[in-house]
Enzyme design. Structure first.
Site, PDB file in Angstrom:
ATOM      1  N   GLY A 133       0.835  -1.204   0.000  1.00  0.00           N
ATOM      2  CA  GLY A 133       0.000   0.000   0.000  1.00  0.00           C
ATOM      3  C   GLY A 133       0.866   1.247   0.000  1.00  0.00           C
ATOM      4  O   GLY A 133       2.078   1.170   0.183  1.00  0.00           O
ATOM      5  N   GLY A 178      -4.384   0.046  10.289  1.00  0.00           N
ATOM      6  CA  GLY A 178      -3.464  -0.829  11.008  1.00  0.00           C
ATOM      7  C   GLY A 178      -3.962  -2.245  10.817  1.00  0.00           C
ATOM      8  O   GLY A 178      -4.875  -2.677  11.506  1.00  0.00           O
ATOM      9  N   ARG A 179      -3.363  -2.943   9.840  1.00  0.00           N
ATOM     10  CA  ARG A 179      -3.910  -4.239   9.427  1.00  0.00           C
ATOM     11  C   ARG A 179      -3.973  -5.262  10.553  1.00  0.00           C
ATOM     12  O   ARG A 179      -4.946  -5.967  10.717  1.00  0.00           O
ATOM     13  CB  ARG A 179      -3.073  -4.815   8.282  1.00  0.00           C
ATOM     14  CG  ARG A 179      -3.700  -6.015   7.625  1.00  0.00           C
ATOM     15  CD  ARG A 179      -2.732  -6.707   6.719  1.00  0.00           C
ATOM     16  NE  ARG A 179      -2.320  -5.905   5.582  1.00  0.00           N
ATOM     17  CZ  ARG A 179      -3.106  -5.577   4.568  1.00  0.00           C
ATOM     18  NH1 ARG A 179      -4.361  -5.937   4.576  1.00  0.00           N
ATOM     19  NH2 ARG A 179      -2.641  -4.863   3.564  1.00  0.00           N
ATOM     20  N   ASP A 221       1.766   1.032   9.274  1.00  0.00           N
ATOM     21  CA  ASP A 221       1.332   0.181  10.393  1.00  0.00           C
ATOM     22  C   ASP A 221       2.411   0.006  11.466  1.00  0.00           C
ATOM     23  O   ASP A 221       2.105  -0.376  12.581  1.00  0.00           O
ATOM     24  CB  ASP A 221       0.937  -1.216   9.881  1.00  0.00           C
ATOM     25  CG  ASP A 221      -0.296  -1.170   8.999  1.00  0.00           C
ATOM     26  OD1 ASP A 221      -0.882  -0.079   8.851  1.00  0.00           O
ATOM     27  OD2 ASP A 221      -0.671  -2.218   8.438  1.00  0.00           O
ATOM     28  N   ARG A 257      -0.411  -4.668  -5.076  1.00  0.00           N
ATOM     29  CA  ARG A 257      -0.374  -5.896  -4.267  1.00  0.00           C
ATOM     30  C   ARG A 257      -0.435  -7.083  -5.227  1.00  0.00           C
ATOM     31  O   ARG A 257      -0.825  -6.937  -6.386  1.00  0.00           O
ATOM     32  CB  ARG A 257      -1.555  -5.922  -3.307  1.00  0.00           C
ATOM     33  CG  ARG A 257      -1.532  -4.769  -2.294  1.00  0.00           C
ATOM     34  CD  ARG A 257      -2.478  -5.019  -1.139  1.00  0.00           C
ATOM     35  NE  ARG A 257      -2.610  -3.857  -0.286  1.00  0.00           N
ATOM     36  CZ  ARG A 257      -1.782  -3.546   0.709  1.00  0.00           C
ATOM     37  NH1 ARG A 257      -0.734  -4.313   0.969  1.00  0.00           N
ATOM     38  NH2 ARG A 257      -1.977  -2.479   1.452  1.00  0.00           N
ATOM     39  N   TYR A 312      -7.614   6.370   3.700  1.00  0.00           N
ATOM     40  CA  TYR A 312      -6.370   6.596   2.962  1.00  0.00           C
ATOM     41  C   TYR A 312      -5.740   7.967   3.212  1.00  0.00           C
ATOM     42  O   TYR A 312      -4.600   8.200   2.806  1.00  0.00           O
ATOM     43  CB  TYR A 312      -6.633   6.392   1.462  1.00  0.00           C
ATOM     44  CG  TYR A 312      -7.073   4.979   1.160  1.00  0.00           C
ATOM     45  CD1 TYR A 312      -6.177   3.920   1.272  1.00  0.00           C
ATOM     46  CD2 TYR A 312      -8.383   4.701   0.806  1.00  0.00           C
ATOM     47  CE1 TYR A 312      -6.579   2.616   1.029  1.00  0.00           C
ATOM     48  CE2 TYR A 312      -8.788   3.397   0.563  1.00  0.00           C
ATOM     49  CZ  TYR A 312      -7.880   2.355   0.671  1.00  0.00           C
ATOM     50  OH  TYR A 312      -8.279   1.068   0.434  1.00  0.00           O
ATOM     51  N   THR A 319       6.275  -7.401   1.373  1.00  0.00           N
ATOM     52  CA  THR A 319       7.353  -7.065   0.436  1.00  0.00           C
ATOM     53  C   THR A 319       8.685  -7.636   0.910  1.00  0.00           C
ATOM     54  O   THR A 319       9.495  -8.111   0.102  1.00  0.00           O
ATOM     55  CB  THR A 319       7.479  -5.529   0.322  1.00  0.00           C
ATOM     56  OG1 THR A 319       6.196  -5.008  -0.025  1.00  0.00           O
ATOM     57  CG2 THR A 319       8.495  -5.121  -0.715  1.00  0.00           C
ATOM     58  N   GLU A 336      -8.595  -0.391  13.048  1.00  0.00           N
ATOM     59  CA  GLU A 336      -9.450  -1.149  12.116  1.00  0.00           C
ATOM     60  C   GLU A 336      -9.444  -2.656  12.380  1.00  0.00           C
ATOM     61  O   GLU A 336     -10.406  -3.349  12.057  1.00  0.00           O
ATOM     62  CB  GLU A 336      -9.052  -0.879  10.657  1.00  0.00           C
ATOM     63  CG  GLU A 336      -7.661  -1.365  10.302  1.00  0.00           C
ATOM     64  CD  GLU A 336      -7.358  -1.291   8.813  1.00  0.00           C
ATOM     65  OE1 GLU A 336      -8.284  -1.236   7.996  1.00  0.00           O
ATOM     66  OE2 GLU A 336      -6.160  -1.287   8.465  1.00  0.00           O
TER      67      GLU A 336
END
Ligand code: ATP
Ligand code: F6P
Ligand code: MG
Length: 441
Positions: A93, A257-258, A213, A157, A364, A185, A312
């Site tokens: 991202g 924040g995944r 993140d 991605r 975003y 990555t 999130e």
């Protein structure tokens, strides 16, 4: 992988000291980092595993020194600069500072004397998708790209298999690959590095850790995190103003924040305006005597308004999970923000108390902006050091900051698992002290 071909010409003669600056004799001082220089990773000696935030290697928490390679330019370099083809790719991202790193990598490569520098468009896909052409890069071209957010090269991605990427690296005759991205990555960079070794290719694969993140282990922070926190703070401030100005106002902010709550925790701490901070590392109940809703009721009663900041990935166990993944295989999260908004509305309606809920989801906006001052400096150093690392002959490393020092870590060490907020750590407890929230269990 260190067979030195030539002496570095990285330093301009104008930077050579006159001999007056310090007591080091002119013939000994050279401004380069010695290959045996190391930085100490941890500086706290925890006397017990029960100490707040203790990170122990042994069960008795004895002191174990962990040394890592110091980053920076070496006197002896592995490559002939005028024979090098260097490529840069940005994956995952967006993140503030990508352009700053691209720019510094190009500047530093040119300073070494590299002329063949290219950008791979749209992440790892750029190695594969027909119609995506590599972009020649130069100081002139990238001079001002740091003034805007995003990635000058584009991101994506998903993408091709490692073997296809390495086929492409081979076909393009790339000697150095600079890979900017997060944990996915880095896993990709490691796979590329391994495949290059398997094929006995002399390619330096050097990563630079990017992610808002801040979930890559062992390093102080990743670039882009500070800027994301600063932007997130603006959303919290708006929620606060809305809530403060409304009769029984409740400001609710959801932040990215995944899998970790660093942005939510740091933005809550820095804004000082949050009454409840919810992160994925700490489970909570919404309903019941000790639930969040009961606490909000008390806050409305006692101070008339309140602000909630939710990460999130928080409370996913309270929601239905679709099981869907994105192109990189990352789980797609259910929307805790919308869920909480509905729950708060229903709760206050149910008890017959007026509540005015203002929900802000900046999504975003926290990552599509340009880097702030501290990230811009971090990007500058990490980008320059990435090039120094490649010229030193390293591969499979990441250029990062550990314990305030700039170092190279093996990529294998940072892809073990995502870093998460330590709920027993001092920072989370500082956050709790600041918000004044109880345990919601
Ligand atoms: N285990 C893996 N092995 C090889 N490649 C991977 C692996 N995981 C992810 N990748 C590749 O790395 C790239 C970026 O991964 P991902 O989308 O997870 O972003 P990221 O680097 O974690 O950044 P962000 O913090 O923005 O999520 C993708 O092109 C993906 O295909
Ligand atoms: O860019 P996408 O695919 O919408 O993914 C969003 C995710 O990327 C990040 O911004 C960075 O990993 C996460 O905070 C967020 O969950
Ligand atoms: Mg990731």
């Amino acid at each position: 992988m260190q067979h030195f071909l030539s002496n570095a010409t990285y330093y301009h003669s104008a930077r050579t000291p006159t001999g007056d600056e310090d007591s080091t004799p002119m013939d000994m001082w050279n401004g380069y980092v010695n290959n045996d220089d190391r930085a100490l990773m941890k500086v706290i000696k925890y006397s017990s595993p029960t100490s707040a935030g203790a990170e122990c290697i042994d069960p008795d928490c004895s002191w174990v020194e962990q040394w890592v390679h110091r980053a920076g330019p070496r006197k002896d370099i592995y490559y002939e600069p005028n024979e090098v083809k260097a490529a840069i790719v940005t994956c995952g991202g967006l993140c503030p500072g990508l352009n700053d790193v691209i720019r510094q990598v190009v500047f530093t490569l040119e300073t070494y004397g590299v002329k063949n520098i290219v950008g791979i468009p749209f992440g790892f896909r750029g190695f594969f998708e027909k119609g995506l052409k590599e972009m020649p890069l130069s100081r002139n071209l990238v001079e001002n790209i740091n003034l805007a957010g995003g990635s000058f090269l584009g991101v994506s991605r998903g993408g091709p298999k490692t073997s296809e990427i390495v086929d492409s690296i081979q076909a393009r005759r790339i000697d150095m690959l600079f890979v900017l991205g997060g944990n996915g990555t880095h896993a990709g960079a490691n796979a590329i590095h391994d495949e290059c070794r398997k094929r006995k290719l002399k390619v330096s694969v050097v990563a630079v850790p990017k992610t808002i993140d801040n979930d890559i282990p062992l390093m102080d922070k990743t670039f882009g995190f500070d800027t994301a926190v600063e932007e997130a703070q603006r959303a919290i401030n708006s929620a606060y103003i809305e809530a403060r100005s409304a009769y029984h106002g409740i400001g609710l902010v959801k932040l990215m924040g995944r899998s970790s709550g660093f942005i939510a925790m740091h933005a809550s701490l820095s804004s000082g305006q949050v009454d409840v901070c919810l992160i994925p590392e700490v489970s909570f109940a919404l309903d019941g005597e000790y639930g969040v809703l009961q606490h909000l009721e008390q806050l409305i009663k006692n101070k008339g308004f309140c602000v909630v900041c939710v990460a999130e990935a928080a409370g996913q166990e309270l929601l239905q999970n679709s099981g869907a993944t994105d192109a990189s295989g990352n789980a797609i999260l259910s929307d805790i923000g919308v869920h909480m908004q509905q729950k708060i509305k229903t709760h206050f309606k149910g008890i017959g108390v007026h509540a005015d809920i203002k929900y802000i989801d900046p999504t975003y906006m926290v990552r599509a902006c340009r880097a702030n001052a501290s990230d811009a400096i971090l990007c500058t150093v990490l980008g320059q050091n990435a090039v120094h690392g490649a010229f030193a002959g390293f591969s499979g490393i990441t250029s990062c900051i550990c314990n305030t020092h700039y170092v190279y870590l093996p990529v294998t060490q940072v892809i073990t698992a995502p870093k998460r907020v330590n709920h027993k750590g001092r920072m989370w407890h500082r956050c709790l002290t600041s918000t004044g929230q109880p345990d919601f269990r």
